[in-house]
Design a protein around this motif. Structure first.
Motif, short mmCIF file in Angstrom:
data_model
loop_
_atom_site.label_atom_id
_atom_site.label_comp_id
_atom_site.label_asym_id
_atom_site.label_seq_id
_atom_site.Cartn_x
_atom_site.Cartn_y
_atom_site.Cartn_z
N VAL A 41 0.94 -1.18 -0.13
CA VAL A 41 0.01 0.06 0.12
C VAL A 41 0.99 1.31 0.01
O VAL A 41 0.66 2.29 -0.88
CB VAL A 41 -1.10 0.22 1.26
CG1 VAL A 41 -1.54 1.37 1.44
CG2 VAL A 41 -2.01 -1.04 1.02
N ALA A 44 2.20 1.68 -3.50
CA ALA A 44 1.35 2.09 -4.50
C ALA A 44 0.86 3.55 -4.19
O ALA A 44 1.05 4.27 -4.95
CB ALA A 44 -0.13 1.39 -4.20
N LEU A 45 0.91 4.15 -2.90
CA LEU A 45 0.48 5.38 -2.84
C LEU A 45 1.69 6.17 -3.08
O LEU A 45 1.67 7.43 -3.32
CB LEU A 45 -0.02 5.75 -1.54
CG LEU A 45 -1.28 5.12 -0.95
CD1 LEU A 45 -1.72 5.13 0.41
CD2 LEU A 45 -2.56 5.64 -2.03
N HIS A 49 4.71 1.85 -8.51
CA HIS A 49 4.18 0.69 -9.12
C HIS A 49 4.92 -0.43 -9.69
O HIS A 49 4.21 -1.52 -9.89
CB HIS A 49 2.79 1.23 -10.13
CG HIS A 49 2.16 2.34 -9.48
ND1 HIS A 49 1.30 3.13 -9.91
CD2 HIS A 49 1.80 2.65 -8.17
CE1 HIS A 49 0.69 4.00 -9.35
NE2 HIS A 49 0.93 3.80 -8.15
N MET A 65 -4.89 8.22 -4.17
CA MET A 65 -5.46 7.20 -4.87
C MET A 65 -6.88 6.69 -4.45
O MET A 65 -7.00 6.56 -3.17
CB MET A 65 -4.64 5.75 -5.16
CG MET A 65 -3.39 6.05 -5.73
SD MET A 65 -2.33 4.30 -5.72
CE MET A 65 -3.33 3.45 -6.70
N TYR A 67 -9.88 3.89 -3.31
CA TYR A 67 -9.71 2.41 -3.00
C TYR A 67 -9.55 1.45 -4.15
O TYR A 67 -8.89 0.44 -4.24
CB TYR A 67 -10.81 2.13 -1.89
CG TYR A 67 -11.01 0.86 -1.51
CD1 TYR A 67 -10.60 0.78 -0.29
CD2 TYR A 67 -11.70 -0.13 -2.23
CE1 TYR A 67 -10.71 -0.64 0.50
CE2 TYR A 67 -11.74 -1.63 -1.68
CZ TYR A 67 -11.36 -1.84 -0.25
OH TYR A 67 -11.35 -2.87 0.09
N GLU A 69 -8.64 1.98 -7.00
CA GLU A 69 -7.26 1.67 -7.68
C GLU A 69 -6.25 0.99 -6.87
O GLU A 69 -5.44 0.19 -7.59
CB GLU A 69 -6.87 3.08 -7.91
CG GLU A 69 -7.43 3.97 -8.78
CD GLU A 69 -7.33 5.68 -8.87
OE1 GLU A 69 -6.54 6.01 -10.01
OE2 GLU A 69 -7.01 6.17 -7.64
N ILE A 70 -6.31 1.21 -5.68
CA ILE A 70 -5.41 0.34 -4.87
C ILE A 70 -5.76 -0.98 -4.95
O ILE A 70 -4.81 -1.79 -4.95
CB ILE A 70 -5.44 0.99 -3.33
CG1 ILE A 70 -4.99 2.34 -3.17
CG2 ILE A 70 -4.46 0.15 -2.39
CD1 ILE A 70 -5.53 2.95 -1.77
N SER A 71 -7.01 -1.51 -4.80
CA SER A 71 -7.54 -2.68 -4.90
C SER A 71 -6.76 -3.42 -6.09
O SER A 71 -6.44 -4.42 -6.26
CB SER A 71 -8.68 -2.87 -4.78
OG SER A 71 -9.21 -4.32 -4.72
N LEU A 82 -7.63 -5.24 2.79
CA LEU A 82 -7.24 -4.05 2.26
C LEU A 82 -7.88 -2.90 3.29
O LEU A 82 -7.32 -1.74 3.59
CB LEU A 82 -7.86 -3.53 0.98
CG LEU A 82 -7.31 -2.34 0.18
CD1 LEU A 82 -5.87 -2.03 0.31
CD2 LEU A 82 -7.76 -2.18 -1.17
N LEU A 86 -5.88 -0.07 5.51
CA LEU A 86 -6.00 1.19 5.21
C LEU A 86 -6.33 2.00 6.67
O LEU A 86 -5.83 3.14 6.77
CB LEU A 86 -6.85 1.74 4.04
CG LEU A 86 -6.34 1.07 2.65
CD1 LEU A 86 -7.48 1.29 1.64
CD2 LEU A 86 -5.30 2.18 2.36
N TYR A 109 -7.09 7.96 -0.72
CA TYR A 109 -6.13 7.77 0.21
C TYR A 109 -5.05 8.67 -0.01
O TYR A 109 -4.32 8.42 -1.43
CB TYR A 109 -5.85 6.49 0.49
CG TYR A 109 -7.12 5.70 1.18
CD1 TYR A 109 -7.38 5.77 2.45
CD2 TYR A 109 -8.06 4.98 0.15
CE1 TYR A 109 -8.48 5.16 2.97
CE2 TYR A 109 -9.15 4.57 0.76
CZ TYR A 109 -9.44 4.50 2.12
OH TYR A 109 -10.43 3.88 2.70
#
Length: 148
Positions: A41, A44-45, A49, A65, A67, A69-71, A82, A86, A109
């Motif tokens: 996570v 990602a944030l 990537h 991002m 939720y 998109e993160i998923s 997740l 978070l 997030y």
């Protein structure tokens, strides 16, 4: 008897943190930040990537991002895991959750300054794991072949 200010008490407690002691709160933090989903996570944030993600290049620029998109980015993470990850990162002050009153509601997030400082560390850990995976797999094979 000496009276201490709150800042002095925090400074003393900080000086006494020792993760080797079972009761140390830093041990709980280490447990949280060593979780694979936390690391992913944060990456990602943080915009890290990595290669091989269709439709998205690694920008290495932190960005908010949603939720979903993160998923999509974290293959294999369950909705429950997740959400828990978070929430815990938000509680620890590592990311912020922003709700925008749209239809439907938009939730995004984003890393805080504290989260960004941890992201720099986890990015290196993730990179090391990806770079050295072939060596680790070879060592596992050698070990398993020698072990009855």
């Amino acid at each position: 008897m000496t009276t201490r200010t709150a800042a002095q008490k925090r400074a003393r407690a900080k000086a006494e943190y020792n993760a080797f002691l079972a009761e140390c709160p830093s041990r709980q933090l280490l447990d949280r930040i060593s979780d694979k989903w936390v690391v992913l996570v944060l990456c990602a944030l943080g915009g890290d990537h990595g290669p091989g993600r269709p439709g998205a290049a690694s920008t290495n620029t932190p960005a908010a991002m949603r939720y979903s998109e993160i998923s999509r980015l974290l293959a294999g993470v369950s909705q429950k895991m997740l959400t828990q990850t978070l929430r815990s990162l938000e509680r620890d002050g590592l990311l912020t959750r922003t709700v925008t009153p749209t239809v439907p509601v938009t939730v995004s997030y984003e890393l805080t300054g504290l989260g960004l400082s941890l992201h720099h560390m986890t990015r290196g850990l993730r990179s090391w794991a990806q770079t050295h995976m072939d060596e680790v797999l070879a060592h596992r094979e050698d070990h398993d072949a020698r072990t009855p």
